[in-house]
Scaffold this motif. Structure first.
Motif: not given
Ligand code: NAD
Length: 266
Positions: A31, A50, A75-77, A96, A147, A161, A165, A192-194, A196, A199
């Motif tokens: 995302i 990231d 950067l590690d958050l 995100n 979220s 999680y 959230k 919902g579920y994306v 990526t 998932v």
């Molecule tokens: P993803 O795993 O594809 O991407 C998450 C990114 O966050 C990764 O690039 C990872 O390196 C980075 N990250 C994780 N920990 C980190 C840290 N300590 N420092 C810096 N970067 C860090 O995930 P996604 O599915 O794209 O999810 C993105 C957001 O969307 C998340 O907050 C997730 O909760 C939310 N979300 C995802 C879904 C889904 O179904 N995929 C659904 C609802 C919400």
């Protein structure tokens, strides 16, 4: 900034973020990547944050030719002080970055619980804290918090999680109330579920926790409550983020924009 009078005609002004800086966390994949590219396409200078340096390099290449730019920021958050510093001077903040561990509470490792809360709740707090002085100073800012349906509903085996959230929802609403007099909006986007990596990673964990084969997890667990039986695409989420940054969303704050295929309509 678009004047209110410009919104009254039939022609919707396009999202124009030329001259704006946008910080997107977790931008190396999923995302976050889609949001970074969407905001750069609207002309923003995107600070892509990231811990995954390789993913950020790929993203920077993908942004070539867009109206705006993407600048990788490794950067590690969990380094919360560095996160707050990184947000200084940004006009648009997209919180995100996230991670997931699927495990019953009695087995859930406390250190992972702490890390999930740090990345998904405490870092957003510090990033907002770092971004607000500049936003308040210019009387305009957009905070978008990615979220989830899990910001509003719980599921078993996702204690950290769901807790993070739900906390993010509260933080977002508080930022909305404080930011309103300064032209700053704060909203959540709740997919919902994306489709990526996050998932993909859950399919195996859910299969273990529920004791069913991996191929049944998608239809019987993840999409069980979704009336629309498919995953959401990252680009659909990015478009909701773009809307919240656009001129028609200035009155929208403190809310949660659901893209859940009807999940919460039950
Ligand atoms: P993803 O795993 O594809 O991407 C998450 C990114 O966050 C990764 O690039 C990872 O390196 C980075 N990250 C994780 N920990 C980190 C840290 N300590 N420092 C810096 N970067 C860090 O995930 P996604 O599915 O794209 O999810 C993105 C957001 O969307 C998340 O907050 C997730 O909760 C939310 N979300 C995802 C879904 C889904 O179904 N995929 C659904 C609802 C919400």
């Amino acid at each position: 900034m678009t004047a209110l009078s410009a919104l009254r005609g039939p022609q919707a002004p396009a999202l124009d973020l030329a001259g704006r800086t946008a910080l997107v966390t977790g931008a190396a994949g999923g995302i976050g990547r889609a949001c970074a590219l969407r905001l750069a396409a609207a002309g923003a200078e995107v600070r892509a944050v990231d811990r995954d340096a390789g993913g950020l390099d790929t993203l920077a290449g993908e942004a070539y030719g867009l109206a705006g730019t993407v600048e990788p920021h490794v950067l590690d958050l969990t380094d919360l002080d560095a996160a707050e510093r990184a947000a200084a001077g940004t006009d648009v903040l997209v919180n995100n970055a996230g991670l997931q561990l699927v495990s019953p509470i009695e087995d859930f490792p406390p250190d992972v619980f702490r890390t999930v809360l740090a990345v998904m709740l405490e870092a957003p707090f510090r990033l907002i804290r770092g971004a607000l002085p500049h936003m308040y100073g210019q009387g305009w800012g957009r905070v978008v918090n990615i979220s989830s349906v899990h910001g509003l509903r719980a599921s078993p085996f996702k204690s950290a999680y769901v807790a993070a959230k739900h906390g993010l929802e509260g933080l977002s609403k508080t930022a909305a109330l404080e930011g309103a007099p300064h032209g700053v909006t704060s909203n959540c986007v709740n997919p919902g579920y994306v489709r990526t990596a996050l998932v993909e990673g859950q399919l195996a964990g859910q299969a273990r926790s529920h004791g069913i084969p991996r191929e049944r997890v998608l239809t019987e667990v993840l999409l069980r409550d979704s009336a629309v039986k498919r995953l959401v695409e990252p680009e659909e989420v990015a478009e909701a983020v773009a809307y919240l940054c656009g001129p028609h969303a200035a009155f929208m704050t403190g809310t949660s924009l659901l893209l859940d295929g009807g999940w919460t309509a039950h």
